[in-house]
Design a protein around this motif. Sequence first.
Motif, PDB file in Angstrom:
ATOM      1  N   ALA A 164     -27.896 196.934  57.121  1.00 18.49           N
ATOM      2  CA  ALA A 164     -27.677 195.707  56.348  1.00 18.49           C
ATOM      3  C   ALA A 164     -28.904 195.418  55.490  1.00 18.49           C
ATOM      4  N   ASN A 165     -28.665 195.112  54.226  1.00 17.47           N
ATOM      5  CA  ASN A 165     -29.768 194.792  53.336  1.00 17.47           C
ATOM      6  C   ASN A 165     -30.178 193.347  53.546  1.00 17.47           C
ATOM      7  N   PRO A 166     -31.461 193.100  53.794  1.00 22.44           N
ATOM      8  CA  PRO A 166     -31.903 191.716  53.943  1.00 22.44           C
ATOM      9  C   PRO A 166     -31.886 191.018  52.582  1.00 22.44           C
ATOM     10  N   PRO A 167     -31.792 189.692  52.586  1.00 23.57           N
ATOM     11  CA  PRO A 167     -31.796 188.954  51.322  1.00 23.57           C
ATOM     12  C   PRO A 167     -33.095 189.183  50.549  1.00 23.57           C
ATOM     13  N   SER A 168     -33.007 189.060  49.240  1.00 22.85           N
ATOM     14  CA  SER A 168     -34.184 189.236  48.391  1.00 22.85           C
ATOM     15  C   SER A 168     -34.533 187.910  47.716  1.00 22.85           C
ATOM     16  N   ILE A 169     -35.750 187.847  47.182  1.00 20.97           N
ATOM     17  CA  ILE A 169     -36.208 186.660  46.454  1.00 20.97           C
ATOM     18  C   ILE A 169     -35.249 186.339  45.303  1.00 20.97           C
ATOM     19  N   ALA A 170     -34.724 187.367  44.659  1.00 19.68           N
ATOM     20  CA  ALA A 170     -33.815 187.162  43.527  1.00 19.68           C
ATOM     21  C   ALA A 170     -32.534 186.435  43.938  1.00 19.68           C
ATOM     22  N   GLU A 171     -32.170 186.485  45.224  1.00 19.40           N
ATOM     23  CA  GLU A 171     -30.946 185.835  45.694  1.00 19.40           C
ATOM     24  C   GLU A 171     -31.141 184.365  46.069  1.00 19.40           C
ATOM     25  N   LEU A 172     -32.368 183.892  46.116  1.00 20.97           N
ATOM     26  CA  LEU A 172     -32.634 182.512  46.538  1.00 20.97           C
ATOM     27  C   LEU A 172     -31.876 181.452  45.745  1.00 20.97           C
ATOM     28  N   PRO A 173     -31.687 181.593  44.425  1.00 24.04           N
ATOM     29  CA  PRO A 173     -30.921 180.561  43.698  1.00 24.04           C
ATOM     30  C   PRO A 173     -29.505 180.352  44.243  1.00 24.04           C
ATOM     31  N   LYS A 174     -28.958 181.332  44.945  1.00 21.45           N
ATOM     32  CA  LYS A 174     -27.630 181.165  45.547  1.00 21.45           C
ATOM     33  C   LYS A 174     -27.620 180.057  46.601  1.00 21.45           C
ATOM     34  N   LEU A 175     -28.787 179.716  47.149  1.00 26.83           N
ATOM     35  CA  LEU A 175     -28.862 178.669  48.163  1.00 26.83           C
ATOM     36  C   LEU A 175     -28.780 177.265  47.574  1.00 26.83           C
ATOM     37  N   ASN A 176     -28.997 177.126  46.282  1.00 25.96           N
ATOM     38  CA  ASN A 176     -28.932 175.806  45.660  1.00 25.96           C
ATOM     39  C   ASN A 176     -27.519 175.241  45.771  1.00 25.96           C
ATOM     40  N   GLY A 177     -27.427 174.001  46.256  1.00 31.27           N
ATOM     41  CA  GLY A 177     -26.128 173.353  46.331  1.00 31.27           C
ATOM     42  C   GLY A 177     -25.847 172.748  47.688  1.00 31.27           C
ATOM     43  N   TYR A 178     -24.566 172.497  47.920  1.00 32.56           N
ATOM     44  CA  TYR A 178     -24.110 171.796  49.118  1.00 32.56           C
ATOM     45  C   TYR A 178     -23.551 172.797  50.137  1.00 32.56           C
ATOM     46  N   TRP A 179     -23.934 172.610  51.401  1.00 31.08           N
ATOM     47  CA  TRP A 179     -23.549 173.540  52.474  1.00 31.08           C
ATOM     48  C   TRP A 179     -23.111 172.773  53.708  1.00 31.08           C
ATOM     49  N   GLU A 180     -22.150 173.358  54.424  1.00 30.48           N
ATOM     50  CA  GLU A 180     -21.749 172.782  55.703  1.00 30.48           C
ATOM     51  C   GLU A 180     -21.852 173.859  56.783  1.00 30.48           C
ATOM     52  N   ILE A 181     -22.259 173.427  57.956  1.00 33.53           N
ATOM     53  CA  ILE A 181     -22.407 174.343  59.068  1.00 33.53           C
ATOM     54  C   ILE A 181     -21.027 174.705  59.607  1.00 33.53           C
ATOM     55  N   THR A 182     -20.843 175.973  59.938  1.00 30.74           N
ATOM     56  CA  THR A 182     -19.566 176.416  60.495  1.00 30.74           C
ATOM     57  C   THR A 182     -19.695 176.887  61.933  1.00 30.74           C
ATOM     58  N   LYS A 183     -20.880 177.438  62.274  1.00 34.53           N
ATOM     59  CA  LYS A 183     -21.020 177.981  63.621  1.00 34.53           C
ATOM     60  C   LYS A 183     -22.484 178.073  64.008  1.00 34.53           C
ATOM     61  N   VAL A 184     -22.741 177.855  65.297  1.00 28.90           N
ATOM     62  CA  VAL A 184     -24.060 178.081  65.876  1.00 28.90           C
ATOM     63  C   VAL A 184     -23.884 179.104  66.990  1.00 28.90           C
ATOM     64  N   THR A 185     -24.710 180.135  66.971  1.00 26.29           N
ATOM     65  CA  THR A 185     -24.699 181.143  68.030  1.00 26.29           C
ATOM     66  C   THR A 185     -26.025 181.040  68.765  1.00 26.29           C
ATOM     67  N   PHE A 186     -25.949 180.702  70.048  1.00 26.36           N
ATOM     68  CA  PHE A 186     -27.144 180.507  70.853  1.00 26.36           C
ATOM     69  C   PHE A 186     -27.704 181.841  71.324  1.00 26.36           C
ATOM     70  N   ALA A 187     -28.953 181.826  71.772  1.00 25.23           N
ATOM     71  CA  ALA A 187     -29.636 183.043  72.188  1.00 25.23           C
ATOM     72  C   ALA A 187     -28.893 183.789  73.292  1.00 25.23           C
ATOM     73  N   ASP A 188     -28.173 183.054  74.132  1.00 23.71           N
ATOM     74  CA  ASP A 188     -27.441 183.702  75.229  1.00 23.71           C
ATOM     75  C   ASP A 188     -26.063 184.207  74.793  1.00 23.71           C
ATOM     76  N   GLY A 189     -25.733 184.084  73.504  1.00 24.30           N
ATOM     77  CA  GLY A 189     -24.469 184.582  72.985  1.00 24.30           C
ATOM     78  C   GLY A 189     -23.363 183.547  72.910  1.00 24.30           C
ATOM     79  N   GLN A 190     -23.544 182.388  73.529  1.00 22.53           N
ATOM     80  CA  GLN A 190     -22.531 181.336  73.434  1.00 22.53           C
ATOM     81  C   GLN A 190     -22.452 180.836  72.002  1.00 22.53           C
ATOM     82  N   GLU A 191     -21.254 180.438  71.601  1.00 19.90           N
ATOM     83  CA  GLU A 191     -21.040 179.962  70.242  1.00 19.90           C
ATOM     84  C   GLU A 191     -20.447 178.562  70.244  1.00 19.90           C
ATOM     85  N   LYS A 192     -20.798 177.819  69.204  1.00 23.97           N
ATOM     86  CA  LYS A 192     -20.200 176.509  68.976  1.00 23.97           C
ATOM     87  C   LYS A 192     -19.675 176.515  67.548  1.00 23.97           C
ATOM     88  N   ASP A 193     -18.364 176.326  67.413  1.00 22.23           N
ATOM     89  CA  ASP A 193     -17.742 176.265  66.093  1.00 22.23           C
ATOM     90  C   ASP A 193     -17.648 174.816  65.635  1.00 22.23           C
TER      91      ASP A 193
END
Length: 140
Positions: A17-46
Amino acid sequence: MRTFVCILIVFSFFGCANPPSIAELPKLNGYWEITKVTFADGQEKDYGLNTTIDYIEITHNKGFRKKMQPKLDGTYSTSNDAEFFTVSQREASLFLEYQNGLSQWEEQLLKISEDSYNVINEEQIRYTYRRYQPINVKTP
């Protein structure tokens, strides 16, 4: 031996998998909503419907994140509070480094696209976000 082969396959998969690059940072501009959290032990919260969303703005490797509350008419309410961060690159990875009067922390950017992004924090908790699509309810 089987365990070793499985581990090797997993590392090969993530290594490709290619890690994100500095050139991709403008894609982060805007509004975002959380969809999922994955905890260190593998449990997930949607997350389904979110009452708050994040607004992110980045310019020249510096930015801020603000909590916003969308309204039914397509506008937002917010406070003047913001979490400021700087973007740093270490090896091939990008990090959002936050610092305020009370604490400091960082999140590693794992993926950035036009529609989603993922970060992981120092506690190995992974956050998945999708671009927020406002709900506009017009009254007659």
